[in-house]
Structure formats: C-alpha cells, structure tokens
Motif scaffolding. Structure first.
Motif, PDB file in Angstrom:
ATOM      1  N   GLY A  15      33.918  47.524 -11.331  1.00 33.26           N
ATOM      2  CA  GLY A  15      33.357  47.467  -9.986  1.00 33.26           C
ATOM      3  C   GLY A  15      32.389  48.592  -9.695  1.00 33.26           C
ATOM      4  O   GLY A  15      31.340  48.387  -9.086  1.00 33.26           O
ATOM      5  N   ASN A  16      32.714  49.822 -10.105  1.00 33.70           N
ATOM      6  CA  ASN A  16      31.813  50.955  -9.877  1.00 33.70           C
ATOM      7  C   ASN A  16      30.524  50.790 -10.657  1.00 33.70           C
ATOM      8  O   ASN A  16      29.456  51.146 -10.175  1.00 33.70           O
ATOM      9  N   ASN A  17      30.612  50.271 -11.875  1.00 35.41           N
ATOM     10  CA  ASN A  17      29.423  50.049 -12.696  1.00 35.41           C
ATOM     11  C   ASN A  17      28.522  48.999 -12.046  1.00 35.41           C
ATOM     12  O   ASN A  17      27.309  49.128 -12.068  1.00 35.41           O
ATOM     13  N   ASP A  18      29.126  47.971 -11.460  1.00 39.98           N
ATOM     14  CA  ASP A  18      28.344  46.937 -10.781  1.00 39.98           C
ATOM     15  C   ASP A  18      27.598  47.517  -9.594  1.00 39.98           C
ATOM     16  O   ASP A  18      26.441  47.184  -9.352  1.00 39.98           O
ATOM     17  N   LYS A  19      28.250  48.382  -8.847  1.00 46.50           N
ATOM     18  CA  LYS A  19      27.603  49.013  -7.695  1.00 46.50           C
ATOM     19  C   LYS A  19      26.467  49.921  -8.147  1.00 46.50           C
ATOM     20  O   LYS A  19      25.407  49.958  -7.525  1.00 46.50           O
TER      21      LYS A  19
END
Length: 108
Positions: A15-19
């Motif tokens: 999720g953090n990588n997507d953001k």
C-alpha cells in the motif's frame, strides 16, 4: 492526469509503495511527457511512451518511488524508449527521434 495501475500479486500488499507510485506519477508525468514530446513530436506517442515507462517501472521490484534519483531514472527510461532501445515502444516510434544528449541536457 490520474492513472490507475492494478497491483500485481507481488505488489498486492504494498500500500505504501502504491501511494509513493501515485505521488511520483503526479509529480513527474508532465515533465516526462514534455521530454518524450521533444523526441517524438507527437502528443499521442509521447503519452504512450510515458505511460509504458511508468507501467514497466512499476513492475520492477527494485524501483524506489521515494528516491531523489527517481526523476533521472525515469527520464533515462523515456529517452531510451524514444530512441528505440526499449522493445515495443521503440519499434512504434522508429525514425522519429532526436539525439539523446540534447534531450538529457534539457532536463538537467
């Protein structure tokens, strides 16, 4: 311009990588589009080059979307794609390129 990328199984829990990816896309898309347009002289092809560079980079596990070197990495990928060194995009754009050194000097 918002772009939705569907997570691959390896990235489904990142999720953090997507953001970070979405932030990088928003931050660099216009500059990369301009760079691609300078090379290919066609809006549609320039947009396609940048889209494919982001999609390809998203699939790479080693890309750090928060790195201070990210802009340089993406710019080099765009230039390579426009110069025909990237399979698929290069063949589509064959014959409509400017010298890579000139383009890189414009973004430094």
């Amino acid at each position: 311009m918002a772009m939705k990328i569907f997570p691959t199984p390896a990235r489904a829990s990142s999720g953090n990588n997507d953001k970070a990816f979405e932030a990088a896309y928003g931050k660099y898309y216009k500059s990369l589009f301009y760079l691609a347009y300078l090379k290919v002289k066609d809006y549609s092809d320039a947009g396609e080059v940048v889209k494919q560079v982001f999609i390809t980079a998203y699939g790479m596990k080693t890309v750090d979307w928060t790195s201070p070197d990210l802009a340089d990495f993406l710019a080099r990928k765009v230039v390579a794609a426009c110069c025909g060194r990237h399979a698929g995009i290069g063949s589509m754009l064959k014959g409509r390129v400017a010298p890579a050194e000139k383009i890189l000097s414009l973004i430094k």
